[in-house]
Design a protein around this motif. Structure first.
Motif, PDB file in Angstrom:
ATOM      1  N   ARG A 349       0.814  -1.215   0.000  1.00  0.00           N
ATOM      2  CA  ARG A 349       0.000   0.000   0.000  1.00  0.00           C
ATOM      3  C   ARG A 349       0.847   1.265   0.000  1.00  0.00           C
ATOM      4  N   SER A 350       2.147   1.110   0.233  1.00  0.00           N
ATOM      5  CA  SER A 350       3.025   2.280   0.345  1.00  0.00           C
ATOM      6  C   SER A 350       3.923   2.471  -0.877  1.00  0.00           C
ATOM      7  N   VAL A 351       3.782   1.595  -1.891  1.00  0.00           N
ATOM      8  CA  VAL A 351       4.686   1.652  -3.037  1.00  0.00           C
ATOM      9  C   VAL A 351       3.911   1.482  -4.342  1.00  0.00           C
ATOM     10  N   LYS A 352       4.624   1.604  -5.454  1.00  0.00           N
ATOM     11  CA  LYS A 352       3.995   1.454  -6.767  1.00  0.00           C
ATOM     12  C   LYS A 352       3.725  -0.011  -7.083  1.00  0.00           C
ATOM     13  N   GLN A 353       4.732  -0.881  -6.894  1.00  0.00           N
ATOM     14  CA  GLN A 353       4.566  -2.303  -7.178  1.00  0.00           C
ATOM     15  C   GLN A 353       5.570  -3.112  -6.372  1.00  0.00           C
ATOM     16  N   VAL A 354       5.156  -4.347  -6.018  1.00  0.00           N
ATOM     17  CA  VAL A 354       6.047  -5.288  -5.340  1.00  0.00           C
ATOM     18  C   VAL A 354       6.147  -6.564  -6.181  1.00  0.00           C
ATOM     19  N   VAL A 355       7.373  -7.007  -6.422  1.00  0.00           N
ATOM     20  CA  VAL A 355       7.633  -8.259  -7.133  1.00  0.00           C
ATOM     21  C   VAL A 355       8.218  -9.232  -6.115  1.00  0.00           C
ATOM     22  N   GLY A 356       7.497 -10.307  -5.816  1.00  0.00           N
ATOM     23  CA  GLY A 356       7.942 -11.282  -4.819  1.00  0.00           C
ATOM     24  C   GLY A 356       8.450 -12.552  -5.464  1.00  0.00           C
TER      25      GLY A 356
END
Length: 481
Positions: A349-356
């Motif tokens: 919710r605090s960033v543009k995108q997360v890649v896990g």
């Protein structure tokens, strides 16, 4: 030519002053040039030590007599302390535990990575230091560990032939085939103890066989209990060679005795190891999962799911991780060793995108489910070996990350992964570790391009020597701009 055997009585070291704690949690003293590691000794103790193993420059010993007790020493609260290997530091006050955990992180980073630790932030202690775990796994065995009270002396020397040898509890350290029968464990809140004791009593009453760890036979093998902050409860009974009638008997008794169980499951595992990741899980009653909550997010927890075992302290750990990252809202984040995507979803919710990225496919499926369940649309997850997934082509396809969060297993990161991080040149790396030594090894390699900006240990496991550590790395060329 044969080696000369060490004959005679064990070496004794009188009035040994314990001055520190070694990495494995033992007390450390010095007898001349000899470094002595003493089991269950506390800094400040003066002991008569009996050496049980000696090398050229060090020895391992046990306390033969406590001559003077340290001010840091306290009375263990568990009756199983000393035999059970779970809570090895119950004899040391919690403030002292935190001190030596911070000191161990400091020593590892200085010694192995030559990092300036003068700015290290104080360790964050756990608000709970009993009943803090949300998952425990117990083992059934037909070869119970016998203590001194079980062994007769004199004319009737040896164990009582009528002694109950079945046990349900924990492995005794260094003895894979011996199980300590547990009456009350202080690690997991009610009704964990009641469930374990009920299953044991039912099995003994019905004459069900406990697993033989050497011969691989018997009805009952393992018991897994998971609790959550939402009040939900999962119980998994692992059988080996039990018929359906016997299985139904155990499961039916649990269902009747503990109607609060949310997820009642069983597994039939006839392999020669205890892992359940490749085994079918059968739902006897309720759901096949429970839910955990953190910071307004819900997480699905199945019998094979990974989730930090100290739920409340995990929240604190993730808050520190997020704070160290210093997100501004437009970042592309790589979350390496993402597990069930807990950190990824926590920061999404605090960033543009997360890649896990995660090795275990079932964990990635949990991560995707958790994102969808929470209405999070800016995460993507990939399953595979980290060193094989994190390639130049992968980075080209997804973009160079602004921030990398990495939370590897105890062994640390593969050298190829470290090399890829150096190639990617993310502005920040937040390295979360459960092993300061392997973390320091990796940091020594990353020093080529990164400087350490912040360090903070976090205690996830009170009464043990284990400690988590969070390090913020900044790209050096960014620092110099």
């Amino acid at each position: 030519m044969s080696r000369k055997r060490n004959s005679g009585a064990p070496m004794a070291i009188p009035d040994l002053l314990i001055t520190d704690i070694a990495e494995e949690g033992k007390g450390l003293g010095r007898a001349g040039e000899l470094v002595v590691f003493v089991d269950k000794a506390v800094p400040g103790d003066v002991v008569d030590a009996k050496v049980v193993r000696k090398k050229k420059n060090f020895a391992e010993a046990v306390i033969e007599q406590l001559t003077k007790a340290s001010d840091l020493r306290t009375s263990p609260f568990c009756t199983h302390f000393g035999t059970c290997g779970g809570c090895k530091w119950q004899h040391m006050g919690y403030d002292a535990q935190l001190h030596f955990k911070q000191k161990s992180v400091d020593a590892a980073l200085q010694r192995l990575a030559k990092i300036d630790t003068s700015g290290m932030e104080p360790i964050l202690g756990s608000a709970k230091n009993t009943y803090y775990r949300n998952k425990l796994e117990f083992t059934f065995s037909n070869k119970r560990w016998l203590d001194k009270s079980d062994i007769a002396t004199g004319e009737q020397a040896g164990p009582d032939p009528d002694l109950q040898m079945n046990a349900l509890g924990f492995h005794v350290p260094l003895r894979f085939d011996k199980i300590l029968d547990i009456d009350h464990c202080w690690l997991q809140a009610d009704p964990s103890n009641a469930i374990r004791n009920r299953v044991r009593a039912y099995a003994l009453d019905k004459g069900l066989s406990f697993y033989d760890l050497r011969n691989h036979e018997g009805n009952l093998r393992n018991l897994i209990i998971r609790t959550s902050s939402t009040g939900e409860l999962m119980v998994v009974v692992v059988f080996a060679y039990a018929g359906q009638q016997e299985i139904d008997g155990v499961m039916g008794d649990l269902k009747a005795a503990f109607p609060e169980i949310t997820s009642l499951l069983y597994i039939v595992n006839q392999k020669k190891n205890d892992t359940i990741f490749d085994q079918e899980v059968i739902t006897y009653a309720g759901r096949d999962h429970i839910f955990e909550e953190m910071d307004g997010l819900k997480f699905k927890i199945g019998p094979k799911s990974f989730y930090q075992t100290n739920s409340e302290q995990a929240f604190e750990l993730y808050k520190i991780t997020k704070e160290f990252a210093g997100f501004e809202g437009g970042e592309l984040v790589y979350d390496l060793y993402t597990g069930a995507g807990t950190i990824a979803n926590f920061v999404a919710r605090s960033v543009k995108q997360v890649v896990g990225v995660e090795y275990v496919p079932s964990a990635i499926e949990d991560a995707k489910f958790n994102s969808a369940m929470n209405g999070i649309g800016n995460t993507v997850f990939y399953a595979g070996d980290m060193k094989d997934i994190l390639t130049g082509a992968f980075v080209t396809a997804h973009g160079r990350p602004d921030v990398v969060i990495t939370d590897p297993p105890r062994a640390g990161m593969h050298p190829d992964v470290v090399a890829r991080l150096l190639e990617m040149e993310a502005e920040k790396i937040v390295y979360v570790s459960c092993n300061a030594s392997t973390q320091a090894r990796d940091l020594a390699l990353l020093k080529e391009k990164y400087g350490v900006a912040r360090i903070r240990p976090v205690d996830m496991f009170p009464h043990t020597q284990h400690v988590e550590n969070v390090v913020l790395l900044r790209l050096k060329k960014q620092e110099n701009q």
